[in-house]
Design a protein around this motif. Structure first.
Motif, mmCIF file in Angstrom:
data_model
loop_
_atom_site.group_PDB
_atom_site.id
_atom_site.type_symbol
_atom_site.label_atom_id
_atom_site.label_comp_id
_atom_site.label_asym_id
_atom_site.label_seq_id
_atom_site.Cartn_x
_atom_site.Cartn_y
_atom_site.Cartn_z
ATOM 1 N N ARG A 106 57.398 -26.022 -26.457
ATOM 2 C CA ARG A 106 56.097 -26.272 -27.092
ATOM 3 C C ARG A 106 55.068 -26.618 -26.015
ATOM 4 O O ARG A 106 55.190 -27.641 -25.334
ATOM 5 N N VAL A 107 54.063 -25.761 -25.863
ATOM 6 C CA VAL A 107 53.023 -25.985 -24.867
ATOM 7 C C VAL A 107 51.655 -25.694 -25.471
ATOM 8 O O VAL A 107 51.549 -25.013 -26.501
ATOM 9 N N ALA A 108 50.629 -26.199 -24.821
ATOM 10 C CA ALA A 108 49.248 -25.877 -25.195
ATOM 11 C C ALA A 108 48.502 -25.446 -23.947
ATOM 12 O O ALA A 108 48.523 -26.144 -22.923
ATOM 13 N N ILE A 109 47.869 -24.288 -24.022
ATOM 14 C CA ILE A 109 46.983 -23.817 -22.955
ATOM 15 C C ILE A 109 45.623 -24.468 -23.164
ATOM 16 O O ILE A 109 45.071 -24.427 -24.270
ATOM 17 N N VAL A 110 45.073 -25.068 -22.129
ATOM 18 C CA VAL A 110 43.802 -25.789 -22.239
ATOM 19 C C VAL A 110 42.725 -25.052 -21.461
ATOM 20 O O VAL A 110 42.909 -24.723 -20.285
ATOM 21 N N THR B 169 50.731 -33.259 -35.897
ATOM 22 C CA THR B 169 51.992 -33.803 -36.389
ATOM 23 C C THR B 169 53.002 -33.822 -35.240
ATOM 24 O O THR B 169 52.782 -33.211 -34.189
ATOM 25 N N ASP B 170 54.106 -34.523 -35.457
ATOM 26 C CA ASP B 170 55.116 -34.606 -34.406
ATOM 27 C C ASP B 170 55.650 -33.224 -34.043
ATOM 28 O O ASP B 170 55.908 -32.934 -32.865
ATOM 29 N N SER B 171 55.816 -32.354 -35.043
ATOM 30 C CA SER B 171 56.365 -31.024 -34.779
ATOM 31 C C SER B 171 55.358 -30.112 -34.081
ATOM 32 O O SER B 171 55.745 -29.111 -33.474
ATOM 33 N N GLU B 172 54.053 -30.438 -34.183
ATOM 34 C CA GLU B 172 53.014 -29.617 -33.553
ATOM 35 C C GLU B 172 52.638 -30.133 -32.169
ATOM 36 O O GLU B 172 51.946 -29.442 -31.421
ATOM 37 N N ARG B 173 53.086 -31.308 -31.837
ATOM 38 C CA ARG B 173 52.676 -31.935 -30.578
ATOM 39 C C ARG B 173 53.292 -31.210 -29.383
ATOM 40 O O ARG B 173 54.509 -31.100 -29.265
ATOM 41 N N PRO B 174 52.460 -30.700 -28.464
ATOM 42 C CA PRO B 174 52.999 -29.985 -27.290
ATOM 43 C C PRO B 174 53.777 -30.927 -26.380
ATOM 44 O O PRO B 174 53.503 -32.130 -26.310
ATOM 45 N N GLU B 175 54.739 -30.364 -25.688
ATOM 46 C CA GLU B 175 55.481 -31.118 -24.685
ATOM 47 C C GLU B 175 54.785 -31.066 -23.335
ATOM 48 O O GLU B 175 55.089 -31.874 -22.442
ATOM 49 N N LEU B 176 53.870 -30.114 -23.169
ATOM 50 C CA LEU B 176 53.180 -29.943 -21.892
ATOM 51 C C LEU B 176 51.828 -29.285 -22.125
ATOM 52 O O LEU B 176 51.716 -28.361 -22.933
ATOM 53 N N LEU B 177 50.801 -29.775 -21.428
ATOM 54 C CA LEU B 177 49.484 -29.138 -21.435
ATOM 55 C C LEU B 177 49.343 -28.320 -20.163
ATOM 56 O O LEU B 177 49.614 -28.813 -19.061
ATOM 57 N N ILE B 178 48.911 -27.071 -20.314
ATOM 58 C CA ILE B 178 48.792 -26.177 -19.166
ATOM 59 C C ILE B 178 47.340 -25.743 -19.016
ATOM 60 O O ILE B 178 46.820 -24.966 -19.831
ATOM 61 N N PRO B 179 46.626 -26.248 -18.004
ATOM 62 C CA PRO B 179 45.239 -25.826 -17.786
ATOM 63 C C PRO B 179 45.179 -24.358 -17.392
ATOM 64 O O PRO B 179 46.034 -23.875 -16.636
ATOM 65 N N ALA B 180 44.196 -23.635 -17.904
ATOM 66 C CA ALA B 180 43.986 -22.260 -17.465
ATOM 67 C C ALA B 180 43.735 -22.292 -15.954
ATOM 68 O O ALA B 180 42.778 -22.919 -15.498
ATOM 69 N N PRO B 181 44.582 -21.648 -15.164
ATOM 70 C CA PRO B 181 44.464 -21.778 -13.700
ATOM 71 C C PRO B 181 43.252 -21.042 -13.145
ATOM 72 O O PRO B 181 42.815 -20.027 -13.686
ATOM 73 N N MET B 182 42.737 -21.578 -12.070
ATOM 74 C CA MET B 182 41.588 -20.992 -11.375
ATOM 75 C C MET B 182 42.014 -20.642 -9.952
ATOM 76 O O MET B 182 42.749 -21.403 -9.312
#
Length: 242
Positions: A203-207, A123-136
């Protein structure tokens, strides 16, 4: 005998490489495939249907509260996880070929299906503003040739039109490989290892590719929360059963 097995494996890899661009299934080479998987192989994927609503740990049964024991007693610094498959055959094999051998064709069906699922359900309220890859750490990335988490995040970012913060977080030091460590060992291994280097939206998502004990996602989410993130999701292809 060993040489014959190696030759057979090489031939199979060649066939899969060739057929992946002509519409065949990457697991059984069936000619009738959609986005890299035929209908029977797609139906055999171990979908993570019954799971903890916060960390997506597969559950044996559905209770009155869909939370695992750890999330009940030690709530994580993230709000929810979107992880569509369990890390079991054939998903484990597909991710392994992609992650450790750089054969991206094995990840394409999972990435395509995952992005379609996210596009349908976010949904619009769940949509992250940024995707953050798990860093290596740079040394491990140099050894492997690529960061699979960044690869996944960039694919999802293109499909969902969400920016990717590849440089937002870095690993300050190289740590012992997480494979084979207990949950407590993983947490100790990751103590103070992440550093947030850019402004972080709310709002972010860790990928990541696979969530095992959740130690990496907890440690990373903790640092993002300190940096101002308020709604942190975990996006990954697969979750290891407890």
């Amino acid at each position: 005998m060993i040489n014959r097995l190696k030759a057979l494996s090489t031939l199979l890899d060649h066939l899969v490489n060739r057929e992946a661009t002509t519409g065949r299934c990457v697991t059984c080479l069936n000619k009738r495939a959609f986005q890299g998987l035929c209908s029977p192989c797609r139906a055999d994927l171990p979908h993570n249907r019954l799971h903890c609503e916060t960390c997506a740990l597969p559950l044996a049964f559905a209770g009155p509260v869909r939370l695992c024991g750890e999330c009940l007693t030690q709530p994580p610094p993230f709000t929810r996880s979107r992880i569509p498959w369990r890390y079991q055959f054939p998903v484990d094999s597909m991710i392994g070929r992609y992650k450790y051998q750089g054969q991206r064709k094995f990840a394409r069906p999972l990435l395509a299906d995952f992005s379609d699922y996210l596009d349908r359900t976010l949904t619009d309220s769940e949509r992250p503003e940024l995707l953050i890859p798990a860093p290596m750490h740079w040394q491990r990335r140099w050894q492997r040739g690529f960061n699979q988490s960044q690869d996944i995040a960039e694919y999802l970012g293109r499909r969902l039109k969400i920016p990717v913060g590849s440089q937002a977080v870095r690993r300050k030091r190289k740590v012992r490989a997480q494979r084979g460590l207990s949950r407590d060992g993983r947490l100790r291994n990751l103590s103070s290892v992440f550093e947030v280097r850019r402004p972080i939206p709310e709002r972010v998502a860790i990928v990541d590719d696979v969530v095992t004990t959740g130690a990496t996602t907890r440690a990373l989410a903790k640092e993002l929360s300190k940096a101002g993130a308020r709604d942190i999701q975990i996006w990954a292809l697969a979750r290891t059963p407890g």
